[in-house]
Design a protein around this motif. Structure first.
Motif, PDB file in Angstrom:
ATOM      1  N   LYS A 125      48.808  46.204  63.657  1.00 30.84           N
ATOM      2  CA  LYS A 125      48.111  46.376  64.930  1.00 30.84           C
ATOM      3  C   LYS A 125      48.642  47.540  65.759  1.00 30.84           C
ATOM      4  O   LYS A 125      47.914  48.133  66.559  1.00 30.84           O
ATOM      5  N   ASP A 150      44.730  40.415  61.111  1.00 31.12           N
ATOM      6  CA  ASP A 150      45.316  39.635  62.201  1.00 31.12           C
ATOM      7  C   ASP A 150      44.429  38.397  62.408  1.00 31.12           C
ATOM      8  O   ASP A 150      43.198  38.523  62.483  1.00 31.12           O
ATOM      9  N   SER A 151      45.033  37.210  62.489  1.00 32.03           N
ATOM     10  CA  SER A 151      44.231  35.983  62.401  1.00 32.03           C
ATOM     11  C   SER A 151      43.180  35.895  63.521  1.00 32.03           C
ATOM     12  O   SER A 151      42.046  35.467  63.280  1.00 32.03           O
ATOM     13  N   GLU A 152      43.543  36.345  64.735  1.00 32.81           N
ATOM     14  CA  GLU A 152      42.608  36.264  65.857  1.00 32.81           C
ATOM     15  C   GLU A 152      41.406  37.179  65.630  1.00 32.81           C
ATOM     16  O   GLU A 152      40.264  36.801  65.881  1.00 32.81           O
ATOM     17  N   ASN A 217      52.795  40.423  71.848  1.00 32.08           N
ATOM     18  CA  ASN A 217      51.909  40.360  70.691  1.00 32.08           C
ATOM     19  C   ASN A 217      50.467  40.115  71.145  1.00 32.08           C
ATOM     20  O   ASN A 217      49.537  40.749  70.656  1.00 32.08           O
ATOM     21  N   GLU A 221      47.241  42.520  70.848  1.00 38.71           N
ATOM     22  CA  GLU A 221      46.002  42.016  70.231  1.00 38.71           C
ATOM     23  C   GLU A 221      44.782  42.223  71.130  1.00 38.71           C
ATOM     24  O   GLU A 221      43.670  42.408  70.642  1.00 38.71           O
TER      25      GLU A 221
HETATM   26 MG    MG Z   1      47.692  37.482  65.583  1.00 39.24          MG
END
Ligand code: MG
Ligand code: NDP
Length: 387
Positions: A125, A150-152, A217, A221
Protein backbone atom coordinates in the motif's frame (compact mmCIF):
# COMPACT_ATOMS: atom_id res chain seq x y z
CA UNK A 1 -2.07 -21.38 -16.32
CA UNK A 2 -1.15 -17.89 -15.05
CA UNK A 3 2.48 -16.77 -14.80
CA UNK A 4 3.05 -15.05 -11.47
CA UNK A 5 5.98 -12.91 -10.28
CA UNK A 6 6.29 -11.86 -6.64
CA UNK A 7 8.34 -9.08 -5.12
CA UNK A 8 8.66 -9.65 -1.38
CA UNK A 9 8.13 -13.42 -1.62
CA UNK A 10 9.57 -14.24 1.81
CA UNK A 11 7.32 -12.06 3.97
CA UNK A 12 3.93 -12.65 5.54
CA UNK A 13 1.93 -11.92 2.34
CA UNK A 14 4.61 -13.57 0.18
CA UNK A 15 4.42 -16.79 2.21
CA UNK A 16 0.63 -16.86 2.09
CA UNK A 17 0.82 -16.29 -1.67
CA UNK A 18 3.09 -19.35 -1.86
CA UNK A 19 0.42 -21.33 -0.01
CA UNK A 20 -2.17 -20.30 -2.60
CA UNK A 21 0.20 -21.33 -5.42
CA UNK A 22 0.97 -24.63 -3.66
CA UNK A 23 -2.73 -25.43 -3.32
CA UNK A 24 -3.38 -24.62 -7.00
CA UNK A 25 -0.34 -26.00 -8.78
CA UNK A 26 -2.14 -26.41 -12.10
CA UNK A 27 -3.39 -22.82 -12.14
CA UNK A 28 -0.13 -20.95 -11.51
CA UNK A 29 3.52 -20.92 -12.51
CA UNK A 30 5.99 -18.89 -10.42
CA UNK A 31 8.31 -17.01 -12.81
CA UNK A 32 10.36 -14.80 -10.51
CA UNK A 33 10.72 -13.66 -6.91
CA UNK A 34 12.52 -11.12 -4.78
CA UNK A 35 13.60 -11.43 -1.19
CA UNK A 36 15.67 -9.27 1.14
CA UNK A 37 17.38 -10.97 4.10
CA UNK A 38 15.62 -14.32 4.51
CA UNK A 39 17.96 -16.57 2.54
CA UNK A 40 16.55 -19.77 4.08
CA UNK A 41 13.05 -19.11 2.82
CA UNK A 42 14.44 -17.96 -0.53
CA UNK A 43 16.24 -21.30 -0.94
CA UNK A 44 13.07 -23.19 0.02
CA UNK A 45 11.14 -21.29 -2.67
CA UNK A 46 13.86 -21.97 -5.26
CA UNK A 47 13.71 -25.69 -4.41
CA UNK A 48 9.93 -25.90 -4.43
CA UNK A 49 8.93 -23.63 -7.33
CA UNK A 50 12.08 -23.24 -9.52
CA UNK A 51 11.55 -19.56 -10.43
CA UNK A 52 13.76 -18.45 -13.32
CA UNK A 53 14.52 -15.00 -11.89
CA UNK A 54 15.61 -14.41 -8.29
CA UNK A 55 16.49 -10.98 -6.89
CA UNK A 56 18.03 -10.70 -3.44
CA UNK A 57 18.22 -7.14 -2.19
CA UNK A 58 20.46 -7.62 0.88
CA UNK A 59 24.16 -8.29 0.25
CA UNK A 60 24.82 -11.01 2.83
CA UNK A 61 21.76 -13.04 1.79
CA UNK A 62 22.71 -12.57 -1.87
CA UNK A 63 26.19 -14.03 -1.27
CA UNK A 64 24.78 -17.06 0.53
CA UNK A 65 22.24 -17.74 -2.22
CA UNK A 66 24.83 -17.23 -4.94
CA UNK A 67 27.07 -19.89 -3.35
CA UNK A 68 24.09 -22.18 -2.90
CA UNK A 69 23.05 -21.89 -6.55
CA UNK A 70 26.62 -22.52 -7.68
CA UNK A 71 26.96 -25.61 -5.44
CA UNK A 72 23.64 -27.06 -6.60
CA UNK A 73 24.20 -26.02 -10.20
CA UNK A 74 20.91 -24.08 -10.32
CA UNK A 75 20.02 -22.62 -13.71
CA UNK A 76 18.43 -19.33 -12.77
CA UNK A 77 19.15 -15.63 -13.21
CA UNK A 78 20.23 -14.23 -9.84
CA UNK A 79 20.45 -10.48 -9.24
CA UNK A 80 21.63 -8.34 -6.32
CA UNK A 81 20.28 -5.13 -4.82
CA UNK A 82 17.30 -2.81 -4.73
CA UNK A 83 17.82 -1.56 -8.28
CA UNK A 84 17.35 -5.14 -9.51
CA UNK A 85 13.80 -5.46 -8.14
CA UNK A 86 12.68 -4.38 -11.60
CA UNK A 87 14.10 -7.63 -13.04
CA UNK A 88 11.02 -9.39 -11.63
CA UNK A 89 8.70 -6.71 -13.08
CA UNK A 90 10.31 -7.05 -16.50
CA UNK A 91 9.64 -10.76 -17.00
CA UNK A 92 7.70 -10.73 -20.28
CA UNK A 93 5.75 -13.91 -19.55
CA UNK A 94 4.24 -12.49 -16.32
CA UNK A 95 0.45 -12.31 -16.33
CA UNK A 96 0.43 -10.84 -12.85
CA UNK A 97 2.91 -9.34 -10.38
CA UNK A 98 2.21 -9.63 -6.65
CA UNK A 99 3.73 -6.62 -4.89
CA UNK A 100 4.33 -7.71 -1.31
CA UNK A 101 7.52 -5.88 -0.41
CA UNK A 102 7.16 -3.59 2.57
CA UNK A 103 7.58 0.14 2.07
CA UNK A 104 8.12 2.60 -0.72
CA UNK A 105 10.78 0.40 -2.37
CA UNK A 106 7.80 -1.08 -4.21
CA UNK A 107 7.10 2.09 -6.21
CA UNK A 108 9.64 1.74 -9.04
CA UNK A 109 9.14 -2.00 -9.72
CA UNK A 110 5.35 -1.50 -9.67
CA UNK A 111 5.61 1.33 -12.21
CA UNK A 112 7.89 -0.84 -14.35
CA UNK A 113 5.44 -3.76 -14.39
CA UNK A 114 2.58 -1.40 -15.31
CA UNK A 115 4.63 0.04 -18.18
CA UNK A 116 5.13 -3.56 -19.35
CA UNK A 117 1.36 -4.13 -19.29
CA UNK A 118 1.42 -6.62 -16.39
CA UNK A 119 -1.58 -6.84 -14.05
CA UNK A 120 -0.70 -5.90 -10.47
CA UNK A 121 -1.94 -7.75 -7.37
CA UNK A 122 -1.17 -4.95 -4.94
CA UNK A 123 -0.42 -5.61 -1.28
CA UNK A 124 2.24 -2.91 -1.02
CA UNK A 125 0.00 0.00 0.00
CA UNK A 126 2.92 2.39 0.64
CA UNK A 127 3.39 2.59 -3.14
CA UNK A 128 -0.11 4.03 -3.64
CA UNK A 129 0.17 6.34 -0.65
CA UNK A 130 3.41 7.83 -1.97
CA UNK A 131 2.80 7.72 -5.71
CA UNK A 132 -0.92 7.03 -6.18
CA UNK A 133 -1.51 9.59 -8.91
CA UNK A 134 1.39 8.30 -11.03
CA UNK A 135 0.56 4.64 -10.48
CA UNK A 136 -3.11 5.05 -11.34
CA UNK A 137 -2.43 7.29 -14.36
CA UNK A 138 0.08 4.79 -15.73
CA UNK A 139 -2.37 1.94 -15.14
CA UNK A 140 -5.12 3.81 -17.02
CA UNK A 141 -2.76 4.69 -19.86
CA UNK A 142 -1.57 1.10 -20.26
CA UNK A 143 -5.02 -0.38 -19.51
CA UNK A 144 -3.58 -2.41 -16.64
CA UNK A 145 -5.69 -3.73 -13.75
CA UNK A 146 -4.55 -2.99 -10.20
CA UNK A 147 -6.17 -5.77 -8.17
CA UNK A 148 -6.16 -5.13 -4.43
CA UNK A 149 -4.76 -7.74 -2.04
CA UNK A 150 -5.25 -5.65 1.10
CA UNK A 151 -8.28 -7.32 2.71
CA UNK A 152 -10.36 -4.12 3.00
CA UNK A 153 -9.76 -3.06 -0.59
CA UNK A 154 -10.30 -6.58 -1.83
CA UNK A 155 -13.61 -6.57 0.04
CA UNK A 156 -14.56 -3.23 -1.55
CA UNK A 157 -13.59 -4.64 -4.94
CA UNK A 158 -15.86 -7.65 -4.37
CA UNK A 159 -18.72 -5.37 -3.25
CA UNK A 160 -18.25 -3.26 -6.40
CA UNK A 161 -18.61 -6.10 -8.91
CA UNK A 162 -21.38 -5.35 -11.38
CA UNK A 163 -22.00 -1.88 -9.88
CA UNK A 164 -21.34 1.58 -11.29
CA UNK A 165 -18.70 3.78 -9.65
CA UNK A 166 -21.00 6.81 -9.96
CA UNK A 167 -23.58 5.04 -7.78
CA UNK A 168 -21.19 4.88 -4.79
CA UNK A 169 -22.28 7.09 -1.91
CA UNK A 170 -19.66 6.10 0.65
CA UNK A 171 -16.97 3.51 1.39
CA UNK A 172 -16.88 2.01 4.89
CA UNK A 173 -13.43 0.65 5.70
CA UNK A 174 -13.42 -1.59 8.74
CA UNK A 175 -10.64 -1.62 11.33
CA UNK A 176 -10.03 -4.12 14.12
CA UNK A 177 -8.86 -1.24 16.31
CA UNK A 178 -5.49 -2.93 16.90
CA UNK A 179 -3.99 -4.12 20.19
CA UNK A 180 -4.57 -0.80 22.02
CA UNK A 181 -8.24 -0.23 21.21
CA UNK A 182 -9.93 1.56 24.11
CA UNK A 183 -6.67 2.87 25.59
CA UNK A 184 -5.91 6.57 26.11
CA UNK A 185 -2.67 8.40 25.27
CA UNK A 186 -1.33 8.25 28.85
CA UNK A 187 -1.54 4.45 28.72
CA UNK A 188 0.57 4.29 25.56
CA UNK A 189 3.67 6.11 26.86
CA UNK A 190 5.68 2.99 27.67
CA UNK A 191 4.51 0.69 24.89
CA UNK A 192 7.34 -1.58 23.70
CA UNK A 193 7.82 -3.01 20.19
CA UNK A 194 6.74 -6.43 21.54
CA UNK A 195 3.44 -4.94 22.78
CA UNK A 196 2.84 -3.10 19.52
CA UNK A 197 3.30 -6.08 17.18
CA UNK A 198 0.92 -8.32 19.15
CA UNK A 199 -2.14 -7.91 16.92
CA UNK A 200 -5.42 -9.43 18.13
CA UNK A 201 -6.70 -10.68 14.75
CA UNK A 202 -3.96 -10.79 12.12
CA UNK A 203 -0.45 -12.23 12.04
CA UNK A 204 1.55 -9.83 9.85
CA UNK A 205 4.99 -8.33 9.22
CA UNK A 206 6.50 -6.06 11.90
CA UNK A 207 5.98 -2.73 10.13
CA UNK A 208 2.30 -3.20 9.31
CA UNK A 209 1.71 -4.56 12.82
CA UNK A 210 3.01 -1.32 14.34
CA UNK A 211 0.98 0.65 11.77
CA UNK A 212 -2.13 -1.26 12.83
CA UNK A 213 -1.51 -0.39 16.47
CA UNK A 214 -1.20 3.36 15.74
CA UNK A 215 -4.10 3.27 13.22
CA UNK A 216 -1.66 4.62 10.62
CA UNK A 217 -2.40 1.41 8.72
CA UNK A 218 -6.05 2.48 8.49
CA UNK A 219 -4.94 5.95 7.41
CA UNK A 220 -2.76 4.48 4.66
CA UNK A 221 -5.73 2.35 3.63
CA UNK A 222 -8.00 5.40 3.36
CA UNK A 223 -5.50 6.93 0.92
CA UNK A 224 -5.15 3.59 -0.88
CA UNK A 225 -8.96 3.41 -1.28
CA UNK A 226 -9.07 6.97 -2.58
CA UNK A 227 -6.61 6.14 -5.37
CA UNK A 228 -8.07 2.74 -6.22
CA UNK A 229 -11.70 3.79 -6.40
CA UNK A 230 -11.55 7.57 -7.00
CA UNK A 231 -13.74 8.35 -3.97
CA UNK A 232 -13.34 11.69 -2.12
CA UNK A 233 -11.94 11.58 1.42
CA UNK A 234 -15.14 12.88 3.01
CA UNK A 235 -16.89 9.83 1.56
CA UNK A 236 -14.46 7.33 3.05
CA UNK A 237 -15.52 6.31 6.54
CA UNK A 238 -13.47 4.24 8.99
CA UNK A 239 -15.51 1.93 11.24
CA UNK A 240 -13.92 0.04 14.12
CA UNK A 241 -15.23 -3.52 13.97
CA UNK A 242 -13.29 -5.60 16.51
CA UNK A 243 -14.51 -9.01 15.29
CA UNK A 244 -12.81 -8.48 11.88
CA UNK A 245 -15.49 -10.45 10.05
CA UNK A 246 -16.77 -7.71 7.75
CA UNK A 247 -13.73 -6.65 5.73
CA UNK A 248 -15.33 -3.48 4.31
CA UNK A 249 -18.56 -2.17 2.80
CA UNK A 250 -19.80 -0.04 -0.07
CA UNK A 251 -22.82 2.19 0.47
CA UNK A 252 -24.76 3.09 -2.69
CA UNK A 253 -26.95 6.07 -3.55
CA UNK A 254 -30.14 4.10 -2.74
CA UNK A 255 -28.78 3.70 0.86
CA UNK A 256 -28.07 0.00 0.34
CA UNK A 257 -24.84 -1.18 1.96
CA UNK A 258 -23.08 -4.23 0.52
CA UNK A 259 -20.49 -5.96 2.72
CA UNK A 260 -17.99 -8.78 2.29
CA UNK A 261 -17.64 -11.23 5.20
CA UNK A 262 -15.26 -14.10 5.90
CA UNK A 263 -13.02 -15.36 8.65
CA UNK A 264 -9.90 -13.17 8.75
CA UNK A 265 -7.37 -14.93 6.52
CA UNK A 266 -5.24 -13.18 3.87
CA UNK A 267 -5.25 -16.24 1.63
CA UNK A 268 -8.76 -15.33 0.46
CA UNK A 269 -8.01 -11.82 -0.87
CA UNK A 270 -4.67 -13.00 -2.28
CA UNK A 271 -6.40 -15.82 -4.12
CA UNK A 272 -9.27 -13.63 -5.34
CA UNK A 273 -6.74 -11.17 -6.82
CA UNK A 274 -4.84 -14.04 -8.47
CA UNK A 275 -7.85 -15.82 -9.96
CA UNK A 276 -10.03 -12.77 -10.72
CA UNK A 277 -12.54 -12.73 -12.43
CA UNK A 278 -12.94 -16.39 -11.46
CA UNK A 279 -13.70 -17.71 -7.97
CA UNK A 280 -12.22 -21.04 -6.94
CA UNK A 281 -12.36 -23.08 -3.70
CA UNK A 282 -10.28 -21.55 -0.92
CA UNK A 283 -8.68 -23.53 1.85
CA UNK A 284 -9.70 -21.33 4.80
CA UNK A 285 -12.07 -21.90 7.72
CA UNK A 286 -15.74 -21.43 6.78
CA UNK A 287 -17.59 -18.63 8.49
CA UNK A 288 -20.14 -19.91 11.00
CA UNK A 289 -22.55 -17.05 11.69
CA UNK A 290 -24.12 -18.85 14.68
CA UNK A 291 -20.70 -19.19 16.35
CA UNK A 292 -20.05 -15.47 15.80
CA UNK A 293 -23.43 -14.42 17.17
CA UNK A 294 -22.96 -10.67 16.88
CA UNK A 295 -20.97 -8.05 15.08
CA UNK A 296 -20.16 -4.68 16.67
CA UNK A 297 -19.13 -1.25 15.37
CA UNK A 298 -17.48 1.79 17.00
CA UNK A 299 -16.12 5.18 15.99
CA UNK A 300 -12.31 5.37 15.86
CA UNK A 301 -10.69 7.44 18.65
CA UNK A 302 -8.65 9.90 16.58
CA UNK A 303 -7.69 12.00 19.63
CA UNK A 304 -5.64 9.07 20.89
CA UNK A 305 -4.70 7.56 17.54
CA UNK A 306 -3.76 10.78 15.78
CA UNK A 307 -2.04 9.00 12.88
CA UNK A 308 -5.45 8.36 11.34
CA UNK A 309 -6.23 12.09 11.47
CA UNK A 310 -2.83 12.93 9.96
CA UNK A 311 -3.43 10.49 7.10
CA UNK A 312 -6.78 12.11 6.24
CA UNK A 313 -5.05 15.51 6.30
CA UNK A 314 -2.26 14.29 4.02
CA UNK A 315 -4.72 12.56 1.72
CA UNK A 316 -6.83 15.68 1.34
CA UNK A 317 -3.75 17.87 0.83
CA UNK A 318 -2.67 15.43 -1.93
CA UNK A 319 0.47 16.49 -3.89
CA UNK A 320 3.60 15.31 -2.07
CA UNK A 321 1.86 15.05 1.34
CA UNK A 322 1.32 11.30 0.81
CA UNK A 323 5.01 10.58 0.36
CA UNK A 324 5.93 12.81 3.32
CA UNK A 325 3.39 10.99 5.52
CA UNK A 326 4.53 7.59 4.33
CA UNK A 327 8.29 8.03 4.48
CA UNK A 328 8.28 9.79 7.86
CA UNK A 329 6.13 6.95 9.18
CA UNK A 330 8.36 4.23 7.67
CA UNK A 331 11.43 5.76 9.33
CA UNK A 332 9.66 6.47 12.63
CA UNK A 333 8.38 2.88 12.85
CA UNK A 334 11.87 1.55 12.09
CA UNK A 335 13.36 3.80 14.81
CA UNK A 336 10.70 2.62 17.26
CA UNK A 337 11.25 -1.08 16.44
CA UNK A 338 14.97 -0.54 17.02
CA UNK A 339 14.45 1.06 20.42
CA UNK A 340 15.61 4.54 19.33
CA UNK A 341 12.35 6.42 19.93
CA UNK A 342 9.30 5.99 22.16
CA UNK A 343 5.95 4.81 20.83
CA UNK A 344 4.22 8.20 20.95
CA UNK A 345 7.07 9.82 19.03
CA UNK A 346 5.91 8.03 15.87
CA UNK A 347 2.96 10.35 15.35
CA UNK A 348 4.97 13.37 16.54
CA UNK A 349 7.62 12.75 13.86
CA UNK A 350 5.01 12.30 11.14
CA UNK A 351 3.18 15.47 12.16
CA UNK A 352 6.41 17.48 12.28
CA UNK A 353 7.45 16.26 8.83
CA UNK A 354 4.05 17.07 7.32
CA UNK A 355 4.37 20.61 8.72
CA UNK A 356 8.04 21.16 7.88
CA UNK A 357 8.69 19.77 4.41
CA UNK A 358 7.82 21.99 1.52
CA UNK A 359 4.45 21.20 -0.07
CA UNK A 360 4.32 20.48 -3.79
CA UNK A 361 0.93 20.16 -5.47
CA UNK A 362 2.05 18.26 -8.57
CA UNK A 363 5.24 16.32 -7.77
CA UNK A 364 6.80 14.27 -10.57
CA UNK A 365 7.79 10.68 -9.86
CA UNK A 366 11.37 11.90 -9.51
CA UNK A 367 10.27 14.59 -6.99
CA UNK A 368 8.63 11.82 -4.95
CA UNK A 369 11.76 9.67 -5.01
CA UNK A 370 13.92 12.65 -4.04
CA UNK A 371 11.78 13.78 -1.10
CA UNK A 372 11.70 10.20 0.17
CA UNK A 373 15.52 10.11 0.11
CA UNK A 374 15.77 13.49 1.80
CA UNK A 375 13.41 12.64 4.65
CA UNK A 376 15.24 9.35 5.29
CA UNK A 377 18.59 11.13 5.36
CA UNK A 378 17.30 13.90 7.64
CA UNK A 379 15.53 11.62 10.12
CA UNK A 380 18.20 8.93 10.34
CA UNK A 381 20.79 11.70 10.57
CA UNK A 382 18.91 13.36 13.42
CA UNK A 383 18.19 10.21 15.44
CA UNK A 384 21.17 8.02 14.63
CA UNK A 385 23.78 10.70 13.95
CA UNK A 386 24.01 9.74 10.27
CA UNK A 387 24.64 6.04 10.95
MG1 MG B 1 -5.74 -4.10 5.47
P1 NDP C 1 6.89 -8.60 5.83
O1 NDP C 1 7.78 -7.74 6.63
O2 NDP C 1 6.42 -9.88 6.41
O3 NDP C 1 7.58 -8.93 4.43
C1 NDP C 1 8.18 -7.94 3.66
C2 NDP C 1 8.83 -8.50 2.41
O4 NDP C 1 9.62 -7.47 1.81
C3 NDP C 1 9.78 -9.66 2.67
O5 NDP C 1 9.84 -10.48 1.53
C4 NDP C 1 11.11 -8.94 2.89
O6 NDP C 1 12.25 -9.77 2.62
C5 NDP C 1 11.01 -7.83 1.87
N1 NDP C 1 11.77 -6.64 2.24
C6 NDP C 1 11.96 -6.13 3.49
N2 NDP C 1 12.73 -5.03 3.44
C7 NDP C 1 13.03 -4.84 2.14
C8 NDP C 1 13.84 -3.89 1.45
N3 NDP C 1 14.45 -2.89 2.07
N4 NDP C 1 13.95 -4.01 0.12
C9 NDP C 1 13.33 -5.00 -0.56
N5 NDP C 1 12.57 -5.95 0.03
C10 NDP C 1 12.42 -5.85 1.37
O7 NDP C 1 5.66 -7.69 5.40
P2 NDP C 1 4.15 -8.11 5.08
O8 NDP C 1 4.14 -9.31 4.19
O9 NDP C 1 3.36 -8.12 6.32
O10 NDP C 1 3.66 -6.84 4.25
C11 NDP C 1 4.07 -6.62 2.91
C12 NDP C 1 3.22 -5.51 2.30
O11 NDP C 1 1.86 -5.95 2.27
C13 NDP C 1 3.22 -4.21 3.13
O12 NDP C 1 3.14 -3.12 2.26
C14 NDP C 1 1.94 -4.31 3.95
O13 NDP C 1 1.42 -3.06 4.29
C15 NDP C 1 1.03 -5.05 2.98
N6 NDP C 1 -0.04 -5.81 3.62
C16 NDP C 1 0.24 -6.83 4.49
C17 NDP C 1 -0.76 -7.56 5.10
C18 NDP C 1 -0.45 -8.71 6.00
O14 NDP C 1 -1.40 -9.39 6.45
N7 NDP C 1 0.79 -9.01 6.32
C19 NDP C 1 -2.17 -7.21 4.86
C20 NDP C 1 -2.36 -6.17 3.91
C21 NDP C 1 -1.34 -5.49 3.33
P3 NDP C 1 12.96 -10.72 3.77
O15 NDP C 1 11.84 -11.33 4.55
O16 NDP C 1 13.71 -11.71 2.91
O17 NDP C 1 13.86 -9.85 4.57
Amino acid sequence: MKNVGIIGATGSIGSQTMEVLRENRKAFNLTGISSHSNYKKTIEIIEEFSPEVVVVTEDNAYDIIKDYCKDKNKKLSLYRGIESLEKVSEIKENDILVTSVVGMVGLKPTMKAIENGTTIALANKETLVAGGRHVMEAARRRNVDILPVDSEHNALFQCLQGEKREDIKRLHITASGGPFRGKKKEELINITPEDAVRHPKWNMGMKISVDSSTLMNKGLEVIEAHWLYGVDYDKINVVVHPESIIHSMVEYKDNSIIAQLSNPNMKLPIQYALTYPKRIDCNIKELNLFDIGQLTFERPDTDTFTCLKLAYQAGKASGNAGVILNTSNEVAVDLFLNGVIKYLEINEIVERCLNNYEYMSKPTLEDIIQIDKRIRKDLYGLYLGGK
